[in-house]
Design a protein around this motif. Structure first.
Motif, PDB file in Angstrom:
ATOM      1  N   UNK A 145       0.392  -6.401  -4.039  1.00 19.41           N
ATOM      2  CA  UNK A 145       1.827  -6.649  -4.199  1.00 19.41           C
ATOM      3  C   UNK A 145       2.547  -6.579  -2.853  1.00 19.41           C
ATOM      4  N   UNK A 146       2.258  -5.555  -2.060  1.00 20.18           N
ATOM      5  CA  UNK A 146       2.950  -5.373  -0.789  1.00 20.18           C
ATOM      6  C   UNK A 146       2.627  -6.480   0.208  1.00 20.18           C
ATOM      7  N   UNK A 147       1.419  -7.046   0.122  1.00 19.22           N
ATOM      8  CA  UNK A 147       0.990  -8.054   1.102  1.00 19.22           C
ATOM      9  C   UNK A 147       0.951  -9.467   0.511  1.00 19.22           C
ATOM     10  N   UNK A 148       1.574  -9.681  -0.630  1.00 14.80           N
ATOM     11  CA  UNK A 148       1.429 -10.952  -1.341  1.00 14.80           C
ATOM     12  C   UNK A 148       1.819 -12.154  -0.479  1.00 14.80           C
ATOM     13  N   UNK A 149       2.946 -12.066   0.209  1.00 14.03           N
ATOM     14  CA  UNK A 149       3.376 -13.193   1.049  1.00 14.03           C
ATOM     15  C   UNK A 149       2.406 -13.421   2.195  1.00 14.03           C
ATOM     16  N   UNK A 150       1.892 -12.350   2.787  1.00 10.76           N
ATOM     17  CA  UNK A 150       0.894 -12.486   3.849  1.00 10.76           C
ATOM     18  C   UNK A 150      -0.353 -13.198   3.336  1.00 10.76           C
ATOM     19  N   UNK A 151      -0.749 -12.901   2.095  1.00 13.35           N
ATOM     20  CA  UNK A 151      -1.971 -13.482   1.551  1.00 13.35           C
ATOM     21  C   UNK A 151      -1.820 -14.984   1.327  1.00 13.35           C
ATOM     22  N   UNK A 152      -0.643 -15.420   0.876  1.00 14.94           N
ATOM     23  CA  UNK A 152      -0.410 -16.858   0.729  1.00 14.94           C
ATOM     24  C   UNK A 152      -0.484 -17.557   2.093  1.00 14.94           C
ATOM     25  N   UNK A 153       0.089 -16.920   3.103  1.00 11.57           N
ATOM     26  CA  UNK A 153       0.045 -17.492   4.450  1.00 11.57           C
ATOM     27  C   UNK A 153      -1.400 -17.575   4.952  1.00 11.57           C
ATOM     28  N   UNK A 154      -2.174 -16.523   4.702  1.00 10.77           N
ATOM     29  CA  UNK A 154      -3.568 -16.514   5.147  1.00 10.77           C
ATOM     30  C   UNK A 154      -4.400 -17.564   4.409  1.00 10.77           C
ATOM     31  N   UNK A 155      -4.119 -17.745   3.147  1.00 10.26           N
ATOM     32  CA  UNK A 155      -4.871 -18.740   2.382  1.00 10.26           C
ATOM     33  C   UNK A 155      -4.708 -20.128   2.997  1.00 10.26           C
ATOM     34  N   UNK A 156      -3.491 -20.420   3.470  1.00 10.94           N
ATOM     35  CA  UNK A 156      -3.260 -21.686   4.158  1.00 10.94           C
ATOM     36  C   UNK A 156      -4.039 -21.748   5.464  1.00 10.94           C
ATOM     37  N   UNK A 198      17.220   4.487   4.655  1.00 10.11           N
ATOM     38  CA  UNK A 198      15.959   4.880   5.269  1.00 10.11           C
ATOM     39  C   UNK A 198      15.953   4.408   6.712  1.00 10.11           C
ATOM     40  N   UNK A 199      15.490   5.268   7.594  1.00  6.74           N
ATOM     41  CA  UNK A 199      15.365   4.923   9.004  1.00  6.74           C
ATOM     42  C   UNK A 199      13.941   5.179   9.425  1.00  6.74           C
ATOM     43  N   UNK A 200      13.364   4.235  10.132  1.00  6.66           N
ATOM     44  CA  UNK A 200      12.033   4.472  10.694  1.00  6.66           C
ATOM     45  C   UNK A 200      11.870   3.675  11.963  1.00  6.66           C
ATOM     46  N   UNK A 201      10.742   3.888  12.631  1.00  5.66           N
ATOM     47  CA  UNK A 201      10.552   3.251  13.920  1.00  5.66           C
ATOM     48  C   UNK A 201       9.867   1.894  13.815  1.00  5.66           C
ATOM     49  N   UNK A 202       9.226   1.621  12.663  1.00  7.50           N
ATOM     50  CA  UNK A 202       8.616   0.312  12.465  1.00  7.50           C
ATOM     51  C   UNK A 202       8.835  -0.041  11.012  1.00  7.50           C
ATOM     52  N   UNK A 203       9.699  -1.009  10.741  1.00  4.09           N
ATOM     53  CA  UNK A 203      10.196  -1.143   9.388  1.00  4.09           C
ATOM     54  C   UNK A 203       9.966  -2.508   8.764  1.00  4.09           C
ATOM     55  N   UNK A 204       9.139  -3.362   9.368  1.00 10.36           N
ATOM     56  CA  UNK A 204       8.954  -4.699   8.832  1.00 10.36           C
ATOM     57  C   UNK A 204       8.439  -4.658   7.400  1.00 10.36           C
ATOM     58  N   UNK A 205       7.528  -3.715   7.109  1.00 12.71           N
ATOM     59  CA  UNK A 205       6.942  -3.630   5.767  1.00 12.71           C
ATOM     60  C   UNK A 205       8.007  -3.314   4.722  1.00 12.71           C
ATOM     61  N   UNK A 206       8.924  -2.393   5.057  1.00  9.52           N
ATOM     62  CA  UNK A 206       9.953  -2.033   4.094  1.00  9.52           C
ATOM     63  C   UNK A 206      10.952  -3.156   3.887  1.00  9.52           C
ATOM     64  N   UNK A 207      11.197  -3.960   4.921  1.00 11.57           N
ATOM     65  CA  UNK A 207      12.077  -5.103   4.748  1.00 11.57           C
ATOM     66  C   UNK A 207      11.458  -6.098   3.774  1.00 11.57           C
ATOM     67  N   UNK A 208      10.126  -6.255   3.844  1.00 11.35           N
ATOM     68  CA  UNK A 208       9.451  -7.122   2.889  1.00 11.35           C
ATOM     69  C   UNK A 208       9.661  -6.615   1.466  1.00 11.35           C
ATOM     70  N   UNK A 209       9.509  -5.297   1.301  1.00 18.65           N
ATOM     71  CA  UNK A 209       9.651  -4.697  -0.022  1.00 18.65           C
ATOM     72  C   UNK A 209      11.073  -4.890  -0.533  1.00 18.65           C
ATOM     73  N   UNK A 210      12.066  -4.669   0.345  1.00 16.30           N
ATOM     74  CA  UNK A 210      13.450  -4.823  -0.056  1.00 16.30           C
ATOM     75  C   UNK A 210      13.715  -6.232  -0.548  1.00 16.30           C
ATOM     76  N   UNK A 211      13.141  -7.249   0.125  1.00 13.44           N
ATOM     77  CA  UNK A 211      13.362  -8.636  -0.276  1.00 13.44           C
ATOM     78  C   UNK A 211      12.693  -8.929  -1.600  1.00 13.44           C
ATOM     79  N   UNK A 212      11.500  -8.350  -1.820  1.00 13.97           N
ATOM     80  CA  UNK A 212      10.748  -8.635  -3.051  1.00 13.97           C
ATOM     81  C   UNK A 212      11.332  -7.904  -4.248  1.00 13.97           C
ATOM     82  N   UNK A 213      11.869  -6.683  -4.032  1.00 16.19           N
ATOM     83  CA  UNK A 213      12.402  -5.919  -5.139  1.00 16.19           C
ATOM     84  C   UNK A 213      13.893  -6.146  -5.306  1.00 16.19           C
TER      85      UNK A 213
END
Length: 377
Positions: A302-313, A362-377
């Motif tokens: 679920x967390x990497x779903x968009x990455x997996x579609x990109x990789x499949x291409x 939420x604050x963190x030093x590397x947040x790309x993963x959480x931005x993905x989650x925010x967009x999906x949820x």
């Protein structure tokens, strides 16, 4: 509030990201009341590196000291990955916290990555997707009769709140997800477990998914008329951890197909967990393999779903086919990326995006993963 609904879910997402990026377990620190002792401890410990730090400001009349908070947040960038979560309820207090963080970020010249999350009403299907497609009727409390999981009830977690059900389905040691995998290991007097070779330094989750794959493949071959009733017969037909070529050892192989389990737990070179999949697929260049199947646990899927579609291409130029799957523990089979995405799309359509329950910054030093989650949820 202890076991506060939705916050525990967010903490587990942070835990998953940490395991993938850094490997190992971060230290968990919770502050539920900012008395004098806790304020001193916060000043000493409020460095996000290697921690998931949760601070509940709901009972506080005053926000944290701006200068001290800014100094501590500034220090987080010298540390490794970590997370600081501030939680409040109610719009007025949320606005005060937002203004505080905006002032601090202005002092930092916009260098802090701050994410604002608002807890929403979520459908039970999201939990089922994340925990192996297992029907929630297996839980107590009549969850199967509820179409939408509440964030909280009268500010108290109950058996119908999101955190409670998600923990029971996925995050607890004896969750539905983990118990379903353990059941597979016990099937047919442990036949599938005994027919699966472990790898060195393999996580329990990785091994358990391999056992599930052996069980799945045995049943597929049995349906085609093959007699696979003993350990020797299975080991001869389905290879696990057997070298195919120099430095090429598939997790599971049957015929000219391989199945590779990816949990993406770190640490990883370059700090990019999804690049591990590239290395796994590329190692089959120059072999006779016709298909590479990447199998992930449902939450990671679920967390990497968009990455997996990109990789499949990206993998379309390979000589062999590359497919992505996760687990359907309810029906003991695999579910493809496209089918999972369609179920997720249906799930999103039922989310009430106007819920105004508890808020989280939420604050963190590397947040790309959480931005993905925010967009999906």
């Amino acid at each position: 509030m202890e076991n506060d609904s939705y916050v525990g879910f967010l903490e587990n997402i942070c835990l998953r990201i940490y395991r993938e990026r850094e490997g190992g377990e971060p230290k968990a620190v919770k502050i539920r009341r900012m008395d004098d002792m806790n304020k001193r401890m916060v000043e000493e410990l409020l460095k996000a590196g290697g921690r998931i730090f949760t601070i509940d400001l709901d009972k506080e009349e005053k926000m944290p000291d701006e200068t001290h908070l800014w100094e501590r947040l500034e220090e987080t960038y010298a540390e490794k990955l970590g997370f600081i979560i501030f939680t409040v309820r109610g719009g007025e207090k949320f606005e005060r916290l937002r203004e505080l963080m905006q002032r601090i970020n202005k002092k930092a010249q916009g260098s802090l990555n701050i994410i604002e999350l608002e807890a929403r009403r979520l459908p039970k299907e999201l939990i089922e997707l994340s925990s192996g497609m297992i029907g929630l009727e297996k839980l107590s409390g009549g969850v199967d009769k509820i179409s939408t999981i509440r964030v909280e009830v009268d500010r108290e977690p109950t058996i119908t709140t999101f955190d409670y059900i998600f923990n029971k389905a996925l995050f607890n040691e004896r969750s539905l997800f983990n118990e379903a995998l353990e059941d597979v290991k016990r099937e047919e007097k442990g036949l599938f477990k005994e027919s699966t070779n472990p790898a060195e330094e393999e996580s329990p989750l990785h091994f358990n998914i391999k056992v599930f794959l052996v069980r799945y493949l045995v049943h597929e071959l049995r349906r085609k008329g093959e007699k696979l009733s003993t350990r020797e017969e299975i080991l001869k037909r389905i290879k696990t951890e057997k070298e195919l070529a120099t430095k090429v050892v598939p997790d599971v192989m049957v015929g000219d197909e391989v199945y590779e389990v990816e949990t993406l737990f770190g640490p990883h070179a370059g700090g990019e967990p999804d690049l591990k999949i590239n290395r796994t697929v590329d190692k089959y260049d120059g072999t006779s393999i016709a298909k590479v199947n990447i199998v992930m646990d449902n939450f990671g899927f679920l967390l990497h779903m968009k990455d997996l579609f990109r990789k499949k291409e990206c993998f379309k130029g390979k000589r062999f086919n590359v497919e992505f799957y996760t687990l359907d523990l309810q029906n003991k089979k695999l579910i493809s990326l496209s089918d999972f995405a369609e179920k997720f799309k249906q799930c999103l359509s039922s989310i009430n995006k106007k819920s105004n329950s508890s808020h989280v910054i939420l604050q963190n030093s590397r947040y790309e993963d959480l931005k993905k989650i925010e967009k999906q949820l």
